[in-house]
Each structure stands twice: as C-alpha cells, then as structure tokens.
Design a protein around this motif. Structure first.
Motif, short mmCIF file in Angstrom:
data_model
loop_
_atom_site.label_atom_id
_atom_site.label_comp_id
_atom_site.label_asym_id
_atom_site.label_seq_id
_atom_site.Cartn_x
_atom_site.Cartn_y
_atom_site.Cartn_z
N SER A 18 5.45 -10.93 -17.70
CA SER A 18 4.67 -9.69 -17.75
C SER A 18 3.38 -9.77 -16.95
O SER A 18 2.72 -8.77 -16.74
CB SER A 18 4.35 -9.35 -19.22
OG SER A 18 3.53 -10.37 -19.77
N LYS A 19 2.96 -10.95 -16.46
CA LYS A 19 1.75 -11.05 -15.65
C LYS A 19 1.96 -10.41 -14.29
O LYS A 19 2.96 -10.70 -13.61
CB LYS A 19 1.35 -12.51 -15.47
CG LYS A 19 0.84 -13.16 -16.75
CD LYS A 19 0.41 -14.57 -16.50
CE LYS A 19 -0.10 -15.22 -17.79
NZ LYS A 19 -0.53 -16.62 -17.55
N GLU A 20 1.03 -9.49 -13.84
CA GLU A 20 1.15 -8.78 -12.55
C GLU A 20 0.54 -9.62 -11.43
O GLU A 20 -0.49 -10.26 -11.61
CB GLU A 20 0.46 -7.43 -12.60
CG GLU A 20 1.09 -6.48 -13.59
CD GLU A 20 0.41 -5.13 -13.58
OE1 GLU A 20 -0.62 -5.01 -12.86
OE2 GLU A 20 0.87 -4.22 -14.28
N GLU A 21 1.19 -9.56 -10.25
CA GLU A 21 0.66 -10.20 -9.06
C GLU A 21 -0.56 -9.43 -8.57
O GLU A 21 -0.59 -8.19 -8.64
CB GLU A 21 1.72 -10.24 -7.96
CG GLU A 21 2.92 -11.12 -8.28
CD GLU A 21 2.57 -12.59 -8.24
OE1 GLU A 21 1.57 -12.92 -7.57
OE2 GLU A 21 3.27 -13.39 -8.88
N PRO A 22 -1.64 -10.07 -8.06
CA PRO A 22 -2.81 -9.34 -7.55
C PRO A 22 -2.42 -8.48 -6.34
O PRO A 22 -1.71 -8.93 -5.44
CB PRO A 22 -3.79 -10.44 -7.14
CG PRO A 22 -2.94 -11.66 -6.96
CD PRO A 22 -1.80 -11.54 -7.92
N ALA A 23 -2.88 -7.21 -6.32
CA ALA A 23 -2.54 -6.26 -5.23
C ALA A 23 -3.20 -6.71 -3.93
O ALA A 23 -4.37 -7.12 -3.93
CB ALA A 23 -3.00 -4.87 -5.59
N PRO A 24 -2.45 -6.63 -2.82
CA PRO A 24 -3.07 -7.00 -1.54
C PRO A 24 -4.17 -6.02 -1.15
O PRO A 24 -4.14 -4.84 -1.52
CB PRO A 24 -1.89 -6.93 -0.56
CG PRO A 24 -0.93 -5.97 -1.19
CD PRO A 24 -1.06 -6.17 -2.67
N GLU A 25 -5.14 -6.54 -0.46
CA GLU A 25 -6.26 -5.69 -0.04
C GLU A 25 -5.76 -4.61 0.93
O GLU A 25 -5.03 -4.92 1.88
CB GLU A 25 -7.33 -6.54 0.65
CG GLU A 25 -8.59 -5.76 0.96
CD GLU A 25 -9.66 -6.66 1.54
OE1 GLU A 25 -10.71 -6.12 1.93
OE2 GLU A 25 -9.44 -7.88 1.61
N PRO A 26 -6.11 -3.34 0.70
CA PRO A 26 -5.57 -2.26 1.54
C PRO A 26 -6.11 -2.37 2.98
O PRO A 26 -7.23 -2.80 3.22
CB PRO A 26 -6.08 -0.99 0.86
CG PRO A 26 -7.30 -1.42 0.11
CD PRO A 26 -7.02 -2.83 -0.34
N VAL A 27 -5.25 -1.94 3.90
CA VAL A 27 -5.65 -1.87 5.31
C VAL A 27 -6.37 -0.55 5.54
O VAL A 27 -5.81 0.53 5.28
CB VAL A 27 -4.43 -2.00 6.24
CG1 VAL A 27 -4.87 -1.87 7.69
CG2 VAL A 27 -3.71 -3.31 6.01
N ARG A 28 -7.62 -0.61 6.00
CA ARG A 28 -8.42 0.60 6.15
C ARG A 28 -8.34 1.11 7.60
O ARG A 28 -8.61 0.37 8.54
CB ARG A 28 -9.88 0.32 5.80
CG ARG A 28 -10.79 1.56 5.89
CD ARG A 28 -12.19 1.21 5.46
NE ARG A 28 -12.21 0.79 4.06
CZ ARG A 28 -12.23 1.63 3.05
NH1 ARG A 28 -12.23 2.94 3.27
NH2 ARG A 28 -12.25 1.19 1.80
N PRO A 29 -7.94 2.37 7.77
CA PRO A 29 -7.95 2.94 9.14
C PRO A 29 -9.38 3.23 9.58
O PRO A 29 -10.19 3.73 8.80
CB PRO A 29 -7.14 4.22 8.99
CG PRO A 29 -7.28 4.60 7.55
CD PRO A 29 -7.41 3.32 6.77
N VAL A 30 -9.69 2.89 10.82
CA VAL A 30 -11.03 3.12 11.35
C VAL A 30 -10.92 3.71 12.75
O VAL A 30 -9.91 3.55 13.45
CB VAL A 30 -11.86 1.81 11.41
CG1 VAL A 30 -12.10 1.27 10.02
CG2 VAL A 30 -11.17 0.79 12.30
#
Length: 356
Positions: A18-30
């Motif tokens: 039941s432990k969730e994997e940490p979400a990857p850091e989002p890629v920010r459009p610039v």
C-alpha cells in the motif's frame, strides 16, 4: 499459532504494497530565447507614406466654369491626356469675333492692294499724281499691319479656346482634385495634382529634437506597415528647415535605396531609425529575477533540459528591457517568462523558437 503467523505476514505484505512511490517532479514548460549581441541602437519608429518626388499642380490658364472632370483620383494618365474642360462658350464667341474681324481686314487688304496697283499704273503712264500713289501705298502698309494684328487675334482666340481643356504635360498619377464640375475657377487656380510615379520617396515627420541629434551614421529602414518583410533602406534627401508649430515636427523626405513593386504611391510605411553601437546584450525585464538585491537570470541547459540561476550585471533598464554587461554569453538560452517559479536543476520543456 501457524495461522496467526500467516495472518501477520499477510498484513505486512499488504502494508508494504500500500506504500505509494514518490511522484516525479513535473516538467515545467517555459519560454526562452537565444542570447544575441545587439550592434544597433534604435532611435525610434515613425509612420509615413510613399510619395512621388515630383508633383505638378495643374490649373486652367483661363477663367470659367468647369463643365466636365474626366478622371478620378488614382487614375494613371499619359502625356496629353484630357483631365477636365471648362464651358467653352465665352472662348468660342471670342474666336468667332476675331475671325469676323479677320475677314473684314482681309477684304480691306484686297482693296488696298488693288488701289495701290491702279495708282502705280497711273503714275507710270504719267497721268497719276505722286500724292495719290503715296496715299495708296500708305493705306496698303496700314492695312497689312491690321491684317497681321487680326490674324494674331484669331490665333490668340484659338489658344484661349484650347486653354479651356486641361491636359497633362507628362504622364503621371492623379493624386488630388481641388475643384469639382460646376465650380467656377480663376486663371491659374490649382485644380488637380499630378504625380510622376517613376521616382518615389518615403516621407515622414520627425520630432525636431531628434533631427538636431541624428548621428552621422544613422540608418533608415523603410518597411510596409501591412507586411514588414517588404523593406529597404533609405537616406535623407531633404529635411524642412523649420518645425511645424502645432506638432513640433519637421517633414523629412528619404531617397529609397531600392523601390519594391509594392511601394505604391500613398502606401503606408513605417520607418525605423538606428545607429551602430558597441555590441551589447539585451534581455526582456521578464527574464530578470531579483534575489537579495542581486539580478539574475535562468540559463537553460539544452542537453539536460534543466535550468540553473546565474547572476548578471545590469547596465540600464527601460520600460520593457535591460542591458546586460556580464554574466551571460552569446548563444546561451535564457528563460524569458516564469522565472519566479523555477528551482535549480528543474526539468523544463522549452520552445526552441520562442521569441524574445
């Protein structure tokens, strides 16, 4: 006991699953732009129009009422084309009167010639008096002078009749009408403006303060307002010596280096003034970030697709851009928007063709 152990193991297994994997850091459009060196300083952009260098103001050589106007503004006419006509009644009456006077004098001339011949024949036979011969010859000379005067009057009357038609001395384009059909005009009054389209130039109004400070190496770039990709350069041909009292501007006429076909008479243009300067780097204000009083920008690593902050030295700022003296290199990509939400090493999605 075995059952209890199995239950504990199952519970631990479920808990681990039941432990969730940490979400990857989002890629920010610039948005970003490639740093380029600025080697020109803009002195301003001004609106203007394409006009003919040579324009002729035409008018009738005799007074009268305009009967017809044969062409409209924008019409292209050739040499000798009929632009307008006056009511020719007065000129026709003058011609008829002059022709009548000529016919009368011609009759007198024929009679004077015959009388002079008779008196000469009588004098040669010795039956005529010298005084009668002198009178006949004098009358002949007087009548001849009257005949020449009458012929000149007829020619003048014909010219006056021809002047009731307004014709062009050269080909051109009609750019303005100052009179309409039915209007009474005086001799020499300006009626129509005819422009020669073969030589065109750009006409703009420059502030008087700018004219006095124009550098010697100033460059005028002339472009169509509707399509800036159509452009050429120009040089100053003439600047009015006095500024207009209302606008404090001085009309400037520019000779075009080349004349694109779309540069028609009356076409709206924009003229950009610039001069050469020491190369420098300019960035939009949106690319700067102030941290503890120090200006910095975010540099994009195109390989890793990450960003990193870098301190820069700002020379000057205006309402939308800043001049940078050090801190960034030519060819590097700099984030131009959204800098306040970035973190060092953050993954970004960039648009390679983003405008500055």
């Amino acid at each position: 006991m075995k059952r209890l152990s199995l239950l504990l193991c199952a519970g631990l297994t479920l808990g681990a699953c039941s432990k969730e994997e940490p979400a990857p850091e989002p890629v920010r459009p610039v948005l970003s732009f490639e740093v380029r060196a600025e080697s020109e300083e803009s002195l301003g952009r001004f609106a203007g129009s394409i006009q003919a260098r040579y324009e002729t103001n035409l008018g009738f050589r005799v007074p009268g009422r305009i009967a017809n106007r044969n062409v409209d503004v924008g019409a292209e006419v050739g040499k000798g084309a009929l632009l307008a006509t006056l009511d020719p009644t007065d000129q026709q009456n003058q011609l008829r009167s002059a022709q009548g006077d000529l016919a009368r004098v011609e009759a007198q001339w024929i009679n004077a010639q015959a009388n002079a011949r008779r008196q000469q024949q009588l004098f040669d036979r010795g039956v005529g008096a010298q005084a009668q011969l002198d009178i006949a010859q004098t009358d002949l000379k007087t009548t001849r002078a009257s005949l020449e005067q009458a012929r000149a009057a007829v020619n003048q009357a014909r010219d006056q009749l021809a002047y009731s038609e307004l014709r062009t001395d050269h080909g051109g384009v009609v750019t303005a009408w100052m009179a309409e059909a039915g209007q009474v005009v005086s001799a020499g009054q300006q009626v129509v403006t005819l422009a020669r389209p073969d030589i065109k130039e750009a006409v703009i109004d420059l502030p008087a303060s700018l004219v006095d400070q124009l550098p010697a190496d100033v460059v005028f770039k002339v472009a169509l307002q509707l399509d800036p990709s159509v452009n050429t350069t120009a040089v100053v041909r003439e600047i009015e010596p006095q500024a207009q009292s209302a606008t404090r501007t001085r009309r400037s006429r520019l000779t075009l280096t080349q004349t694109p076909p779309t540069f028609r008479l009356g076409t709206a243009i924009s003229v950009t003034l610039s001069s050469a300067i020491v190369p420098r780097t300019e960035v939009p204000l949106s690319a700067l970030q102030e941290v503890d009083g120090q200006a910095r920008v975010w540099i994009v690593d195109p390989q890793a697709r990450t960003v990193a902050p870098r301190e820069v030295t700002v020379l000057s700022r205006d309402h939308d851009s800043a001049l940078i003296s050090s801190g960034i290199k030519i060819g590097e990509r700099v984030v131009s928007a959204g800098v306040n939400s970035l973190k060092p090493g953050q993954k970004v999605k960039i648009d390679e063709d983003s405008p500055r």
